[in-house]
Design a protein around this motif. Sequence first.
Motif, PDB file in Angstrom:
ATOM      1  N   GLY A 173     -30.333 -29.149   0.424  1.00 45.17           N
ATOM      2  CA  GLY A 173     -30.781 -27.797   0.139  1.00 45.17           C
ATOM      3  C   GLY A 173     -30.949 -26.923   1.360  1.00 45.17           C
ATOM      4  N   GLU A 174     -30.172 -27.233   2.436  1.00 46.48           N
ATOM      5  CA  GLU A 174     -30.346 -26.521   3.694  1.00 46.48           C
ATOM      6  C   GLU A 174     -29.356 -25.395   3.911  1.00 46.48           C
ATOM      7  OE1 GLU A 174     -27.656 -30.077   4.819  1.00 46.48           O
ATOM      8  OE2 GLU A 174     -29.119 -29.513   3.282  1.00 46.48           O
ATOM      9  N   GLN A 175     -28.442 -25.155   2.969  1.00 44.88           N
ATOM     10  CA  GLN A 175     -27.373 -24.192   3.227  1.00 44.88           C
ATOM     11  C   GLN A 175     -27.898 -22.784   3.487  1.00 44.88           C
ATOM     12  OE1 GLN A 175     -24.308 -23.997   0.235  1.00 44.88           O
ATOM     13  NE2 GLN A 175     -22.841 -23.141   1.665  1.00 44.88           N
ATOM     14  N   ASP A 176     -28.831 -22.314   2.658  1.00 43.14           N
ATOM     15  CA  ASP A 176     -29.319 -20.946   2.820  1.00 43.14           C
ATOM     16  C   ASP A 176     -30.090 -20.769   4.121  1.00 43.14           C
ATOM     17  OD1 ASP A 176     -28.192 -20.052   0.486  1.00 43.14           O
ATOM     18  OD2 ASP A 176     -29.984 -20.380  -0.728  1.00 43.14           O
ATOM     19  N   ARG A 177     -30.753 -21.810   4.586  1.00 40.46           N
ATOM     20  CA  ARG A 177     -31.533 -21.708   5.814  1.00 40.46           C
ATOM     21  C   ARG A 177     -30.698 -21.979   7.053  1.00 40.46           C
ATOM     22  NH1 ARG A 177     -34.271 -25.178   9.264  1.00 40.46           N
ATOM     23  NH2 ARG A 177     -33.551 -26.983   8.075  1.00 40.46           N
ATOM     24  N   VAL A 178     -29.832 -22.985   6.992  1.00 40.60           N
ATOM     25  CA  VAL A 178     -29.145 -23.484   8.181  1.00 40.60           C
ATOM     26  C   VAL A 178     -27.775 -22.872   8.381  1.00 40.60           C
ATOM     27  CG1 VAL A 178     -28.172 -25.577   9.239  1.00 40.60           C
ATOM     28  CG2 VAL A 178     -30.424 -25.644   8.157  1.00 40.60           C
ATOM     29  N   HIS A 179     -27.064 -22.549   7.291  1.00 45.20           N
ATOM     30  CA  HIS A 179     -25.659 -22.166   7.412  1.00 45.20           C
ATOM     31  C   HIS A 179     -25.340 -20.748   6.944  1.00 45.20           C
ATOM     32  CE1 HIS A 179     -24.514 -26.203   8.588  1.00 45.20           C
ATOM     33  NE2 HIS A 179     -25.233 -26.670   7.589  1.00 45.20           N
ATOM     34  N   ARG A 180     -25.860 -20.356   5.811  1.00 50.06           N
ATOM     35  CA  ARG A 180     -25.442 -19.090   5.210  1.00 50.06           C
ATOM     36  C   ARG A 180     -25.632 -17.881   6.130  1.00 50.06           C
ATOM     37  NH1 ARG A 180     -22.465 -19.787   1.094  1.00 50.06           N
ATOM     38  NH2 ARG A 180     -24.051 -20.625  -0.311  1.00 50.06           N
ATOM     39  N   PRO A 181     -26.766 -17.746   6.829  1.00 48.60           N
ATOM     40  CA  PRO A 181     -26.923 -16.555   7.680  1.00 48.60           C
ATOM     41  C   PRO A 181     -25.860 -16.459   8.767  1.00 48.60           C
ATOM     42  CG  PRO A 181     -29.039 -17.637   7.337  1.00 48.60           C
ATOM     43  CD  PRO A 181     -27.992 -18.570   6.809  1.00 48.60           C
ATOM     44  N   TRP A 182     -25.507 -17.594   9.384  1.00 47.82           N
ATOM     45  CA  TRP A 182     -24.496 -17.570  10.445  1.00 47.82           C
ATOM     46  C   TRP A 182     -23.104 -17.323   9.869  1.00 47.82           C
ATOM     47  CZ3 TRP A 182     -27.995 -16.863  13.603  1.00 47.82           C
ATOM     48  CH2 TRP A 182     -29.105 -17.702  13.752  1.00 47.82           C
ATOM     49  N   GLN A 183     -22.839 -17.904   8.713  1.00 52.03           N
ATOM     50  CA  GLN A 183     -21.539 -17.691   8.063  1.00 52.03           C
ATOM     51  C   GLN A 183     -21.328 -16.204   7.776  1.00 52.03           C
ATOM     52  OE1 GLN A 183     -21.383 -18.541   3.925  1.00 52.03           O
ATOM     53  NE2 GLN A 183     -19.329 -19.438   4.028  1.00 52.03           N
ATOM     54  N   ARG A 184     -22.359 -15.544   7.250  1.00 52.64           N
ATOM     55  CA  ARG A 184     -22.254 -14.114   6.942  1.00 52.64           C
ATOM     56  C   ARG A 184     -22.114 -13.288   8.213  1.00 52.64           C
ATOM     57  NH1 ARG A 184     -27.126 -14.347   2.472  1.00 52.64           N
ATOM     58  NH2 ARG A 184     -25.864 -15.000   0.683  1.00 52.64           N
ATOM     59  N   LEU A 185     -22.838 -13.671   9.248  1.00 48.81           N
ATOM     60  CA  LEU A 185     -22.763 -12.922  10.499  1.00 48.81           C
ATOM     61  C   LEU A 185     -21.370 -13.005  11.098  1.00 48.81           C
ATOM     62  CD1 LEU A 185     -24.288 -11.302  12.680  1.00 48.81           C
ATOM     63  CD2 LEU A 185     -24.813 -13.496  13.787  1.00 48.81           C
ATOM     64  N   MET A 186     -20.775 -14.192  11.083  1.00 50.24           N
ATOM     65  CA  MET A 186     -19.461 -14.368  11.706  1.00 50.24           C
ATOM     66  C   MET A 186     -18.342 -13.690  10.913  1.00 50.24           C
ATOM     67  SD  MET A 186     -20.470 -15.680  14.329  1.00 50.24           S
ATOM     68  CE  MET A 186     -22.104 -16.290  14.722  1.00 50.24           C
ATOM     69  N   ALA A 187     -18.654 -13.208   9.720  1.00 50.47           N
ATOM     70  CA  ALA A 187     -17.678 -12.432   8.948  1.00 50.47           C
ATOM     71  C   ALA A 187     -17.547 -11.010   9.476  1.00 50.47           C
ATOM     72  CB  ALA A 187     -18.078 -12.398   7.473  1.00 50.47           C
ATOM     73  N   LEU A 191     -26.171 -22.897  13.916  1.00 49.42           N
ATOM     74  CA  LEU A 191     -25.667 -21.732  14.642  1.00 49.42           C
ATOM     75  C   LEU A 191     -24.419 -22.101  15.434  1.00 49.42           C
ATOM     76  CD1 LEU A 191     -25.671 -19.013  16.158  1.00 49.42           C
ATOM     77  CD2 LEU A 191     -27.493 -19.934  17.617  1.00 49.42           C
ATOM     78  N   HIS A 192     -24.430 -23.237  16.102  1.00 55.04           N
ATOM     79  CA  HIS A 192     -23.285 -23.637  16.919  1.00 55.04           C
ATOM     80  C   HIS A 192     -22.060 -23.960  16.067  1.00 55.04           C
ATOM     81  CE1 HIS A 192     -26.344 -23.783  20.014  1.00 55.04           C
ATOM     82  NE2 HIS A 192     -25.394 -23.955  20.919  1.00 55.04           N
ATOM     83  N   GLU A 193     -22.264 -24.514  14.877  1.00 59.25           N
ATOM     84  CA  GLU A 193     -21.123 -24.791  13.996  1.00 59.25           C
ATOM     85  C   GLU A 193     -20.351 -23.521  13.682  1.00 59.25           C
ATOM     86  OE1 GLU A 193     -21.464 -27.355  10.545  1.00 59.25           O
ATOM     87  OE2 GLU A 193     -23.379 -28.118  11.310  1.00 59.25           O
ATOM     88  N   TRP A 194     -21.073 -22.435  13.457  1.00 61.57           N
ATOM     89  CA  TRP A 194     -20.409 -21.194  13.042  1.00 61.57           C
ATOM     90  C   TRP A 194     -20.023 -20.319  14.221  1.00 61.57           C
ATOM     91  CZ3 TRP A 194     -18.639 -21.083   8.295  1.00 61.57           C
ATOM     92  CH2 TRP A 194     -19.208 -21.970   7.372  1.00 61.57           C
ATOM     93  N   ALA A 195     -20.831 -20.322  15.277  1.00 65.50           N
ATOM     94  CA  ALA A 195     -20.469 -19.546  16.465  1.00 65.50           C
ATOM     95  C   ALA A 195     -19.211 -20.095  17.120  1.00 65.50           C
ATOM     96  CB  ALA A 195     -21.621 -19.541  17.466  1.00 65.50           C
ATOM     97  N   ALA A 196     -18.935 -21.381  16.927  1.00 65.32           N
ATOM     98  CA  ALA A 196     -17.768 -22.008  17.562  1.00 65.32           C
ATOM     99  C   ALA A 196     -16.445 -21.473  17.036  1.00 65.32           C
ATOM    100  CB  ALA A 196     -17.817 -23.520  17.354  1.00 65.32           C
ATOM    101  N   ILE A 197     -16.447 -20.819  15.876  1.00 64.23           N
ATOM    102  CA  ILE A 197     -15.183 -20.312  15.336  1.00 64.23           C
ATOM    103  C   ILE A 197     -14.799 -18.980  15.972  1.00 64.23           C
ATOM    104  CG2 ILE A 197     -15.743 -21.433  13.146  1.00 64.23           C
ATOM    105  CD1 ILE A 197     -16.059 -18.657  11.887  1.00 64.23           C
ATOM    106  N   THR A 214     -21.780 -20.793  24.307  1.00 61.16           N
ATOM    107  CA  THR A 214     -22.372 -21.147  25.600  1.00 61.16           C
ATOM    108  C   THR A 214     -23.623 -20.337  25.883  1.00 61.16           C
ATOM    109  OG1 THR A 214     -20.217 -21.810  26.482  1.00 61.16           O
ATOM    110  CG2 THR A 214     -21.939 -21.295  28.074  1.00 61.16           C
ATOM    111  N   VAL A 215     -23.546 -19.022  25.769  1.00 61.05           N
ATOM    112  CA  VAL A 215     -24.715 -18.211  26.112  1.00 61.05           C
ATOM    113  C   VAL A 215     -25.828 -18.380  25.080  1.00 61.05           C
ATOM    114  CG1 VAL A 215     -23.407 -16.544  27.480  1.00 61.05           C
ATOM    115  CG2 VAL A 215     -23.721 -16.134  25.024  1.00 61.05           C
ATOM    116  N   ALA A 216     -25.481 -18.600  23.811  1.00 59.49           N
ATOM    117  CA  ALA A 216     -26.505 -18.812  22.790  1.00 59.49           C
ATOM    118  C   ALA A 216     -27.216 -20.142  23.005  1.00 59.49           C
ATOM    119  CB  ALA A 216     -25.878 -18.761  21.397  1.00 59.49           C
ATOM    120  N   SER A 217     -26.453 -21.172  23.342  1.00 53.33           N
ATOM    121  CA  SER A 217     -27.050 -22.488  23.565  1.00 53.33           C
ATOM    122  C   SER A 217     -28.013 -22.447  24.741  1.00 53.33           C
ATOM    123  CB  SER A 217     -25.944 -23.510  23.818  1.00 53.33           C
ATOM    124  OG  SER A 217     -26.456 -24.826  23.785  1.00 53.33           O
TER     125      SER A 217
END
Length: 683
Positions: free
Chosen positions: A96-110, A156-162, A171-174
């Motif tokens: 149940g972590e998608q909305d907290r861990v992944h969705r915000p970064w996925q939307r941002l990278m769009a 964040l790193h999973e999605w920023a890497a694309i 790099t700078v975010a990490s």
Amino acid sequence: MALLTSRNEQRRSTPNGAITTPDLSLTDDLRAIESLTFGHSGRRGTKDSDATGDISTTSTTGATSATGTTSTASTASTASTASTRELTRLLFDREGEQDRVHRPWQRLMADEAFRHRPGLSPTEQAARSYEWLRMLNASVSRPESLAQDAGRLAGLHEWAAIVDGGGGLCTVASIHYNLFLGSLLDHEGGTRRDLSAFTSMRRVGTFLCTELDHGNDSFALETTAELDPATGGFILHTPNPGAQKFMPNTSTTGGPKTAVVAARLLVEGRDQGVFLFLTPLSDEAGHLPGVRVRRLPFRPGAPVDHCLTAFDRVRLPREALLEAEHGRLGGDGTLNSTLGNRRKRFLRSIRRVTEGKLCMSGAAVGASRAALAIAVRYGRHRHVSGPRAGERIPVDAYRTHHSRILQALSTAYAMTFLHRSVVSRWEGRTEAEQEDVGRLVAVAKGWITWQARGITVECRERCGAQGLFAVNGLSGFPEYIEGTVTAEGDNLLIWSKAAAELVFHQEAEQAGPVAPPTGAQELGNPRYLRHLLARSEALWQTRARAALRQGPAKDPVARWNTTSSAALEMVSDHASLSAADAFLDAVRSADQPQARDLLERLCLLFLLHQVQRRTGDLLAHGCMSNEQVRALPAVLDSVTGSLAPHMTSLVDAFDLPAEYLDAVPIANSGSVPLADHAGIAAE
């Protein structure tokens, strides 16, 4: 799972596998293959009309490959939309972590701002990394919470890497969130300090540990912070050129910066070990007095302002020292510590590096999935010569193409599931589990980033010359992944440390004597293959222990040298086994039957490849039969063939933003012209 039938079983053969009756189609097939290799005229060097790089959109409905299998591009996938959704859930939302861990970064990278921009100089690329960082920060309600949440940071790193090859933003975010802000918050006073300049990005945070002469042996670093009895503050100094801080992003690019600097605390000349010191580096007018910064050459794969940084007796206030239970400095200069030695104090000071390993693993996983999504889309619409004159078929119709992609896909799924498992273990660890879970994080980081290197290179190669252009999203990934292999601990070093610990301090899974099965049917059972991996790890641990005991006495280096080869093989098996367990756990968690079947076959493919490179050892020790070893290649080929029609569904489950994929020319059948991204006016 039942063993899939091989095409070869349709031919009459002797017990040793020799074909005894003529195959009437063999001659025709060989001629067709020859025509594909040399051109339809039968002459070497015949030009393929597709060699110009233009992508054909010729329909291939009903076309077949030279092997007689229906083209994967024209075969309706049996994996339904529901099964793809289930695969996405298993990859991103099992807990149940998608909305907290992944969705915000996925939307941002769009966002359009994260797309590739051609023609930028290295300096402009570095500046753009900070523009992205500020956009990211503006989307976060409480940056402090992000820095303290390992799962969100890794996500964040999973999605920023694309983003444009991954290196700059990741790099700078990490550095800013994990190493800098995280280190402040992990020490006493972190919540009481005024962090608003850093959380609002008025100042960018950086982290200075590695020195020019001290990388993997950073415990021996030479930068000093001497207590000044007169003021109670410290004097930060670089005593020689080898002590310059190596590669931190300390230039004025991106705005004013503050660093957390690792330095050796000196009290009345006594070395108290390495601690962290909060150190302003620059303001709007430039670098502060005593701070010496020289830019390093541009490094492909990470458009960041890497620098050499030195300090010439820079004065710091008393509150610059980051204190916690590992060390508190009294008013009289007495150091109070709950830890027994300087090495432990150092490791406590830089413990954010462990979460950095989770971030590097996340970035490698995200880059691998993006590379595969692009490569699969390319293989579906890229058409090449077929076996008959004038015929055009998708390149992914050929086993030589899709088998490599599928092997990479099975590994990427294994990497993702292992990463999820390790992050969960890290977040839920107890104090007693700290060391064991930290070792698992390190082993997984090494395995995942090394696998990502192979996957991203393979995807680029499968896309031919078009994969070399930066706008197509593939060429930057391998270069960035090279950075993750080294960052937060060089892989070989952290595996060597893990190997030394695992040789004696943790038992490999032991299994009793196994009578080899009489047939090859067990090769279709993922759990049996998992058992073979466990046997392989136990064999290498036994060898490593024997080598260590028999090594030269009173010569630790020579003794380790005799042990290390077997010990590293043991760690490799340990990592693969951990990935297999995470994969099998995901299979068991699948609720949708179609998705479960597809995932189990993909897991079987992963395990078959893992076992294949270990067959000699397993055969020699009676863990496999001759029949199994002979049958394994055919089983691999059969499972590969069964999965080939489902590659699109498998990458659709990665849930990459449509805006990201739509902007990659190579992923869109020529609908996005490559030449439009040249960054120069048309001639």
